[in-house]
Every structure is written in structure tokens, then in C-alpha cells.
Scaffold this active site. Structure first.
Site, PDB file in Angstrom:
ATOM      1  N   PRO A   1       0.730  -1.085  -0.094  1.00  0.00           N
ATOM      2  CA  PRO A   1       0.049  -0.168   0.021  1.00  0.00           C
ATOM      3  C   PRO A   1       0.752   1.278  -0.054  1.00  0.00           C
ATOM      4  CG  PRO A   1      -0.749  -1.564   1.769  1.00  0.00           C
ATOM      5  CD  PRO A   1       0.630  -1.853   1.181  1.00  0.00           C
ATOM      6  N   TYR A   2       1.923   1.172   0.797  1.00  0.00           N
ATOM      7  CA  TYR A   2       2.756   2.499   0.825  1.00  0.00           C
ATOM      8  C   TYR A   2       3.694   2.560  -0.418  1.00  0.00           C
ATOM      9  CZ  TYR A   2       6.698   5.247   2.547  1.00  0.00           C
ATOM     10  OH  TYR A   2       7.694   6.215   2.564  1.00  0.00           O
TER      11      TYR A   2
END
Length: 249
Positions: free
Chosen positions: A157-158
């Protein structure tokens, strides 16, 4: 003649997330290079003011400005304050961001939305303002991560949010043709900030430190050195992603 050649007044930098570990190091480094610096904060006004006081005590010039980087009105007001109090803006270093780690299969989508709001929308808000406000001879420096290349589990996600920052950066550099403004991104590897070290046991820290051939974690000063290079003398580096990570990837 561009503002890079102007000696009568100091160049001015706005560092978003300037009260964080890497942001603080960049503020210190740019101040040492003679910049007047605006220290941006989202929530910790006192921490930002402490850094401003530190700069002023050392003979530099600094102010604190607040605002949610994803809020275009708040950030426009912050840019206005910098221009009013420091005379203009030559460099924007956009370090503000959040990191939430999770396997994709169990990802809380509310966390994804929160992270993407700050990291993606925030980067667009700040970059759009920089594109319209930076003086000739200026530089916009966004911050990505080496995780866009490392593909370590739980970072999807990051890393996805930072891959968007890289795409924004590379395209904006081409869109600003003729304005004498450089646009680059810094993509640090594992860096020993308080945020990075929090929650990690010594074994995990040692494992991450062993990944680069230089066999250590990066430091905020390592990242600040690259930012200072892109903010000042590196006028022929444009539309690039720089990976200060000790050779990890």
C-alpha cells in the site's frame, strides 16, 4: 538571470513535514547553505516552532507554517505566508507523508484511503502549488521510497502511493518546460528515524542494516545531503528519481 545567481537576498525553501526526522535534517542542511526556511507541520506546532527557534538561534531565518498537505486551501495559505514573510519561494521539499504497513490480503481499506490522501493527493496539492509559485531557478523535490523497487512484503500500500508520487514527479518535470524549474524525487532506503525504528526489535533493525553493501542504515543527514544537492547546484538533474540507499537496489 535566474534566482540561483542572486546574492542580494537568500533563497527561500519550504519543507513540508519539516518537523519530522528527515524534514528536520533537510531544514538544518538548507539553513547551513544560507536558505531562509519555512518549516511546515501538520499537527505538531510546538515541534516546528522549536526547530524555527533553533535556526534563528544559529543566525538563520525561519518561520513555521501549518496545514494538511491534502487540503488545497490550507496549503495555499501556507504558501501565501511563506511568500509574505520570506519574500518568495525558490525550493519546495515535500517530505510530508505517512506509512501504514499491511499485507494486501488483510489490508484495511480505510488505512489505504488515509495514506493515499496524504501521500498522493497531498503530493499533487503541494506540487501544483509549487508549479505555480516557484521562482525561476527553483526546484521541487518530492519524496518517494526505495520500496517501489524492493517489493518487500507488507509495503504494497505504501509503495503504491509512492509510485504515484514518482509518476507525478517525472511528468511534471516535462510539463514545466521553459520555466527553469527542476522537478525530482528522492527515494530513500531504510533510514534511522524515530518513526522508522519505532516498533522494530534489534534483530529486524540489524537485518535491514545489513541489506546495503555499505552495511548500515541511512541517516536523515544522508537524505538531506541529496536534497541540498537538488535544491542548489544540481541544475542539470531534472525529471529523475534518486535512490539514496547505500546500494540496496
Amino acid at each position: 538571470m535566474s534566482n540561483t545567481d542572486t546574492s542580494a537576498t537568500p533563497r527561500v525553501a519550504l519543507v513540508t513535514g519539516g518537523s519530522g526526522g528527515i524534514g528536520h535534517a533537510i531544514v538544518q542542511r538548507l539553513t547551513a547553505d544560507g536558505f531562509a526556511v519555512a518549516v511546515h507541520y501538520a499537527g505538531n506546532a510546538q515541534r516546528a516552532q522549536d526547530i524555527v527557534d533553533e535556526v534563528v538561534a544559529g543566525g538563520g531565518r525561519a518561520i513555521a507554517v501549518g496545514g494538511d498537505v491534502a487540503d488545497e486551501n490550507a496549503m495555499a495559505a501556507a504558501f501565501d505566508a511563506v511568500e509574505t514573510e520570506l519574500g518568495g519561494i525558490d525550493v519546495v521539499v515535500n517530505t510530508a507523508g505517512i506509512m501504514i504497513l499491511s499485507p494486501v490480503a488483510s489490508l484495511d481499506l480505510a488505512d489505504l484511503d488515509r495514506m493515499h490522501r496524504t501521500n498522493i493527493r497531498g503530493s499533487f496539492v503541494v506540487s501544483r502549488l509549487a508549479a505555480n509559485r516557484l521562482r525561476g531557478g527553483g526546484a521541487l523535490i518530492n519524496v518517494s521510497t526505495s520500496q517501489t523497487r524492493l517489493q518487500h512484503p507488507t509495503y504494497a500500500p505504501y509503495a503504491a502511493s509512492k509510485a504515484a508520487v514518482e509518476a507525478l514527479t517525472l511528468i511534471l518535470a516535462r510539463e514545466l518546460r521553459g520555466k527553469d524549474i527542476t522537478v525530482n524525487a528522492i527515494a530513500p532506503g531504510p533510514t534511522a528515524t524515530a518513526l522508522f525504528l519505532e516498533g522494530k526489535d534489534q534483530q529486524t533493525i540489524d537485518r535491514l542494516a545489513s541489506l546495503p553493501p555499505l552495511e548500515r542504515l541511512g541517516t536523515p543527514d544522508d537524505i538531506a545531503e541529496v536534497a541540498a544537492f537538488l535544491a542548489g547546484p544540481a541544475r542539470w538533474i531534472n525529471g529523475q528519481v534518486i535512490f539514496p540507499n547505500g546500494g540496496i537496489a
